[in-house]
Design an enzyme around this catalytic site. Structure first.
Site, short mmCIF file in Angstrom:
data_model
loop_
_atom_site.label_atom_id
_atom_site.label_comp_id
_atom_site.label_asym_id
_atom_site.label_seq_id
_atom_site.Cartn_x
_atom_site.Cartn_y
_atom_site.Cartn_z
N ASP A 33 37.33 74.02 62.67
CA ASP A 33 38.55 74.76 63.01
C ASP A 33 38.79 75.87 61.99
OD1 ASP A 33 41.47 74.49 64.52
OD2 ASP A 33 41.65 75.12 62.43
N TYR A 38 42.43 83.26 58.34
CA TYR A 38 41.77 82.58 57.22
C TYR A 38 40.76 83.48 56.52
CZ TYR A 38 43.51 78.23 59.42
OH TYR A 38 44.28 77.25 59.98
N LYS A 63 41.77 81.15 66.08
CA LYS A 63 43.14 81.44 66.50
C LYS A 63 43.44 82.93 66.39
CE LYS A 63 44.20 77.12 64.08
NZ LYS A 63 43.09 77.18 63.12
N HIS A 96 48.25 81.30 67.17
CA HIS A 96 48.47 80.66 65.87
C HIS A 96 49.92 80.24 65.65
CE1 HIS A 96 46.38 80.47 61.72
NE2 HIS A 96 47.25 79.50 61.83
#
Length: 263
Positions: A33, A38, A63, A96
């Protein structure tokens, strides 16, 4: 969708995330994930490309971030994520955060519906959505979200939300299942862990699974990655499940989804 996977939130792109994902896959993990925000999709993609596991045996999630919400911008963000990951289809794509004040999550969801119908994504879902956000999508869109990934741990059980998701066949998934390490010294959890000859983290993750919640703990240490996954050889009693559930304080370590609007 595997019940257990690796989350890579705050894992630095490059060798750190490559090593983490590689160690996870080598030790039996099949679900990874990540998210655009990120900043490590490229490293995740490299680890996927270099591993010896066929792509169809892996379950990859990413996401769309808040600043990319909206129909056209979501489709563009998806293409960028796919290019970074280096894959030609995605297993799960999530919104998200709802960021309701932008008024865009319905348009964003319609873009996800298109990606699903076009076969680019095998499943679509949301992250950090509360009941009223989910109901809004159910009322205004064609496809009910398949997954809702939320903060979930013994201090934040979100029972009402979980029941809503069950009612609508939405799979709940836990991020920060270990409360960012804040539960590892809890005396109740420590006592239960000693009873089963397991670590506190293993007990918490086992509690997730027995509650039918998918869980994706993060770790960059190989021995922790192995330890976290070693939760399929024991079962918590109903009494111990209830004791853990009773630790709930409605306490978050992350933002309140109704207030979070960061771009």
């Amino acid at each position: 969708m595997p019940w257990f996977g690796l989350g890579v939130f705050k894992v630095e792109d490059g060798q750190d995330v490559v090593n983490s994902v590689t160690a996870a896959i080598e030790n039996g993990y099949r679900s990874i994930d990540t998210a655009a925000i990120y900043g490590n999709e490229e490293g995740v993609g490299k680890a996927i490309a270099d591993c010896n596991v066929p792509r169809e045996e892996l379950f990859i999630t990413t996401k769309v971030w808040n600043s990319e919400q909206g129909y056209d911008s979501t489709l563009a963000a998806f293409e960028e994520s796919m290019n970074k990951l280096g894959i030609d289809y995605l297993d799960l794509y999530l919104i998200h955060w709802p960021v309701a004040e932008y008024g865009l999550y319905v348009d964003t969801w319609k873009a996800l519906e298109k990606l699903y119908k076009d076969g680019r994504v095998r499943a679509i879902g949301v992250s950090n959505f509360q009941e009223h956000h989910l109901q809004d999508l159910i009322d205004r869109c064609e496809i009910v979200p398949m997954v809702n990934q939320v903060e979930y741990h013994p201090r934040l059980t979100q029972t009402k939300l979980h029941n809503f998701c069950k009612e609508h066949h939405i799979q709940l998934e836990a991020w920060s299942p270990l409360m960012q390490g804040g539960l590892l010294d809890d005396p109740t959890l420590t006592e239960i862990a000693q009873k089963y000859n397991k670590s506190t983290a293993q007990v918490i993750l086992r509690w997730d699974l027995q509650n039918e919640v998918v869980t994706i703990p993060k770790s960059v240490k190989s021995h922790r990655i192995v330890e976290n996954a070693n939760i399929f050889d024991f079962e918590l009693s109903n009494d111990d499940m209830d004791r853990i559930h009773a630790l709930n304080q409605d306490k978050r370590v992350g933002p309140n989804p109704d207030e979070f609007n960061k771009r």
